[in-house]
Design a protein around this motif. Structure first.
Motif, PDB file in Angstrom:
ATOM      1  N   ILE A  35      53.059  30.515  38.548  1.00  0.00           N
ATOM      2  CA  ILE A  35      52.307  31.443  39.444  1.00  0.00           C
ATOM      3  C   ILE A  35      50.971  30.919  39.473  1.00  0.00           C
ATOM      4  O   ILE A  35      50.199  30.495  38.640  1.00  0.00           O
ATOM      5  CB  ILE A  35      52.178  32.743  38.886  1.00  0.00           C
ATOM      6  N   GLY A  36      50.898  30.525  41.070  1.00  0.00           N
ATOM      7  CA  GLY A  36      49.572  29.987  41.160  1.00  0.00           C
ATOM      8  C   GLY A  36      48.461  31.209  41.752  1.00  0.00           C
ATOM      9  O   GLY A  36      49.235  31.795  42.759  1.00  0.00           O
ATOM     10  N   THR A  37      47.354  31.184  41.181  1.00  0.00           N
ATOM     11  CA  THR A  37      46.431  32.175  41.754  1.00  0.00           C
ATOM     12  C   THR A  37      45.115  31.607  42.280  1.00  0.00           C
ATOM     13  O   THR A  37      44.725  30.404  41.990  1.00  0.00           O
ATOM     14  CB  THR A  37      46.091  33.215  40.577  1.00  0.00           C
ATOM     15  N   VAL A  38      44.350  32.158  42.987  1.00  0.00           N
ATOM     16  CA  VAL A  38      43.217  31.974  43.741  1.00  0.00           C
ATOM     17  C   VAL A  38      42.128  31.913  42.696  1.00  0.00           C
ATOM     18  O   VAL A  38      42.115  33.091  42.028  1.00  0.00           O
ATOM     19  CB  VAL A  38      42.868  32.737  44.930  1.00  0.00           C
ATOM     20  N   ARG A  39      41.384  31.000  42.258  1.00  0.00           N
ATOM     21  CA  ARG A  39      40.443  30.809  41.117  1.00  0.00           C
ATOM     22  C   ARG A  39      39.153  31.034  41.830  1.00  0.00           C
ATOM     23  O   ARG A  39      38.895  30.759  42.913  1.00  0.00           O
ATOM     24  CB  ARG A  39      40.628  29.577  40.511  1.00  0.00           C
ATOM     25  N   ASP A  40      38.072  31.516  40.889  1.00  0.00           N
ATOM     26  CA  ASP A  40      36.709  31.412  41.366  1.00  0.00           C
ATOM     27  C   ASP A  40      35.748  30.275  41.309  1.00  0.00           C
ATOM     28  O   ASP A  40      34.837  30.212  41.589  1.00  0.00           O
ATOM     29  CB  ASP A  40      36.100  32.487  40.306  1.00  0.00           C
TER      30      ASP A  40
END
Length: 140
Positions: A35-40
């Motif tokens: 699962i790839g998520t948008v990081r900050d």
């Protein structure tokens, strides 16, 4: 039954449950998921959001990548979905999963799937930074 169960680029939120259900298979002893998520943050710069753009044939290329993995691994089921459009920090950007008879096969095939998706499928990321800057990733 078709081994490639889900292959899609979409501009709506992704569902881990949908991808996991797509690869459910009674002959699989192991299922691996990424699962790839948008990081900050990226390279020590604060990220406020990003957008994904894709070539019109990106879905076809993703299918080709998946077909190669199925040919090379003992895959019972495989699925991949990737977002396009504007995303916010915390949003799911990509979800992939592979179900195989054994866990080591599932891990290897899933790792290859996400690595080859990133390397071969024409999807480009435009990151926007808190300092007002931006950059394109995956072009060139």
């Amino acid at each position: 039954m078709n081994v490639i169960r889900l292959v899609e680029l979409r501009d709506t939120p992704l569902s881990v449950d949908e991808v996991l259900a797509a690869v459910a298979d009674s002959g699989a002893g192991g299922t691996a998921m990424f699962i790839g998520t948008v990081r900050d943050e990226d390279h020590r710069r604060a990220v406020t959001g990003l957008g994904y753009s894709a070539h019109p044939q990106a879905t076809d290329q993703l299918r080709v990548v998946m077909e190669k993995i199925v040919a090379d691994h003992d895959v019972r089921a495989i699925a991949a979905v990737h977002r396009v459009g504007d995303l916010e920090v915390g949003d799911l950007a990509v979800v992939v999963a592979v179900a195989c008879p054994h866990r080591d096969q599932a891990f290897a095939a899933c790792r290859r799937l996400i690595d080859e998706l990133k390397a071969e499928v024409p999807i480009w990321k435009h990151q926007v930074f808190a300092d007002g800057g931006s950059e394109w990733v995956g072009i060139g």
